[in-house]
Design a protein around this motif. Structure first.
Motif, mmCIF file in Angstrom:
data_model
loop_
_atom_site.group_PDB
_atom_site.id
_atom_site.type_symbol
_atom_site.label_atom_id
_atom_site.label_comp_id
_atom_site.label_asym_id
_atom_site.label_seq_id
_atom_site.Cartn_x
_atom_site.Cartn_y
_atom_site.Cartn_z
ATOM 1 N N ASN A 65 0.832 -1.213 0.000
ATOM 2 C CA ASN A 65 0.000 0.000 0.000
ATOM 3 C C ASN A 65 0.858 1.251 0.000
ATOM 4 O O ASN A 65 0.587 2.209 -0.733
ATOM 5 C CB ASN A 65 -0.948 -0.004 1.206
ATOM 6 C CG ASN A 65 -2.053 -1.019 1.060
ATOM 7 O OD1 ASN A 65 -2.387 -1.430 -0.037
ATOM 8 N ND2 ASN A 65 -2.616 -1.436 2.174
ATOM 9 N N GLU A 66 1.909 1.258 0.839
ATOM 10 C CA GLU A 66 2.820 2.411 0.864
ATOM 11 C C GLU A 66 3.483 2.586 -0.495
ATOM 12 O O GLU A 66 3.651 3.709 -0.973
ATOM 13 C CB GLU A 66 3.868 2.225 1.948
ATOM 14 C CG GLU A 66 3.343 2.379 3.359
ATOM 15 C CD GLU A 66 4.412 2.134 4.404
ATOM 16 O OE1 GLU A 66 5.623 2.121 4.061
ATOM 17 O OE2 GLU A 66 4.044 1.946 5.572
ATOM 18 N N ASN A 67 3.861 1.485 -1.113
ATOM 19 C CA ASN A 67 4.504 1.531 -2.429
ATOM 20 C C ASN A 67 3.565 2.143 -3.464
ATOM 21 O O ASN A 67 3.981 2.960 -4.296
ATOM 22 C CB ASN A 67 4.926 0.127 -2.843
ATOM 23 C CG ASN A 67 5.923 0.128 -3.975
ATOM 24 O OD1 ASN A 67 6.486 1.159 -4.313
ATOM 25 N ND2 ASN A 67 6.131 -1.021 -4.566
ATOM 26 N N LYS A 68 2.286 1.770 -3.421
ATOM 27 C CA LYS A 68 1.308 2.337 -4.347
ATOM 28 C C LYS A 68 1.172 3.843 -4.140
ATOM 29 O O LYS A 68 1.109 4.612 -5.112
ATOM 30 C CB LYS A 68 -0.055 1.665 -4.169
ATOM 31 C CG LYS A 68 -0.137 0.285 -4.730
ATOM 32 C CD LYS A 68 -1.510 -0.332 -4.482
ATOM 33 C CE LYS A 68 -1.553 -1.786 -4.888
ATOM 34 N NZ LYS A 68 -2.852 -2.407 -4.570
ATOM 35 N N LEU A 69 1.123 4.272 -2.868
ATOM 36 C CA LEU A 69 1.001 5.707 -2.586
ATOM 37 C C LEU A 69 2.216 6.471 -3.091
ATOM 38 O O LEU A 69 2.081 7.549 -3.683
ATOM 39 C CB LEU A 69 0.818 5.938 -1.085
ATOM 40 C CG LEU A 69 -0.523 5.508 -0.493
ATOM 41 C CD1 LEU A 69 -0.506 5.656 1.032
ATOM 42 C CD2 LEU A 69 -1.647 6.319 -1.090
ATOM 43 N N ILE A 99 4.822 9.952 -7.152
ATOM 44 C CA ILE A 99 5.842 10.115 -8.197
ATOM 45 C C ILE A 99 5.175 10.467 -9.522
ATOM 46 O O ILE A 99 5.643 11.348 -10.251
ATOM 47 C CB ILE A 99 6.706 8.843 -8.315
ATOM 48 C CG1 ILE A 99 7.619 8.713 -7.104
ATOM 49 C CG2 ILE A 99 7.510 8.839 -9.604
ATOM 50 C CD1 ILE A 99 8.373 7.400 -7.041
ATOM 51 N N ASP A 100 4.078 9.777 -9.834
ATOM 52 C CA ASP A 100 3.359 10.077 -11.081
ATOM 53 C C ASP A 100 2.840 11.511 -11.085
ATOM 54 O O ASP A 100 2.953 12.218 -12.094
ATOM 55 C CB ASP A 100 2.191 9.108 -11.279
ATOM 56 C CG ASP A 100 2.647 7.710 -11.648
ATOM 57 O OD1 ASP A 100 3.818 7.560 -12.057
ATOM 58 O OD2 ASP A 100 1.830 6.769 -11.524
ATOM 59 N N GLU A 101 2.274 11.941 -9.958
ATOM 60 C CA GLU A 101 1.758 13.313 -9.868
ATOM 61 C C GLU A 101 2.895 14.324 -10.027
ATOM 62 O O GLU A 101 2.749 15.321 -10.744
ATOM 63 C CB GLU A 101 1.040 13.521 -8.540
ATOM 64 C CG GLU A 101 -0.271 12.768 -8.428
ATOM 65 C CD GLU A 101 -0.855 12.810 -7.027
ATOM 66 O OE1 GLU A 101 -0.265 13.456 -6.131
ATOM 67 O OE2 GLU A 101 -1.909 12.188 -6.823
#
Length: 145
Positions: free
Chosen positions: A59-63, A68-70
């Motif tokens: 979950n932390e990795n997804k956040l 990073i994408d933003e």
């Protein structure tokens, strides 16, 4: 008959020894089973904890990936805006040069003295700031939203 009683008595002594041995063996077996059960429970608890930690880290990795994408999108947008502004500066600088050239030609043709201001260097070279350079500071959470 005495020999017969000896065998019986020795047999009962042997049974008592074996009974004590069997009792110790049974207690040790029960203790080992209990120890193995506790060990399996501890192992299962560790596995459950690790699975929970894996889920949390995913979950932390997804956040982090979303952030990073933003940030990448913001960077691309800023780079695009910067390119547009550079093109506008270049175009406006060319226009200013053209207008100054027209004024110089009009001054030569008409014979009238005109006050034609020089183009400041900071307009021609925008990366050179007209004021002293100050260090820009910011907090690490400056871009949090």
């Amino acid at each position: 008959m005495a020999s017969m009683q000896q065998q019986v008595s020795s047999g009962s002594d042997g049974d008592q020894r074996y009974a004590k041995f069997d009792e110790r063996k049974r207690k040790r077996m029960i203790s080992n089973r209990e120890s193995a059960r506790r060990s399996r429970m501890k192992k299962q608890q560790r596995v459950d904890d690790l699975i929970k930690e894996i889920s949390q880290l995913q979950n932390e990795n997804k956040l982090i990936a979303q952030k990073i994408d933003e940030a990448s999108q913001m960077f691309v947008g800023a780079a695009s805006d910067n390119n547009v502004l550079r093109a506008q500066v270049s175009e406006l600088t060319d226009r200013l040069h053209s207008l100054n050239n027209v004024l110089h030609i009009a001054e030569e043709v008409s014979g009238f003295a005109m006050d034609i201001p020089e183009i400041p260097d900071n307009l021609l070279e925008p990366w050179q700031l007209p004021c002293p350079i100050y260090q820009i500071t910011g907090a690490s959470d400056m871009f949090q939203y």
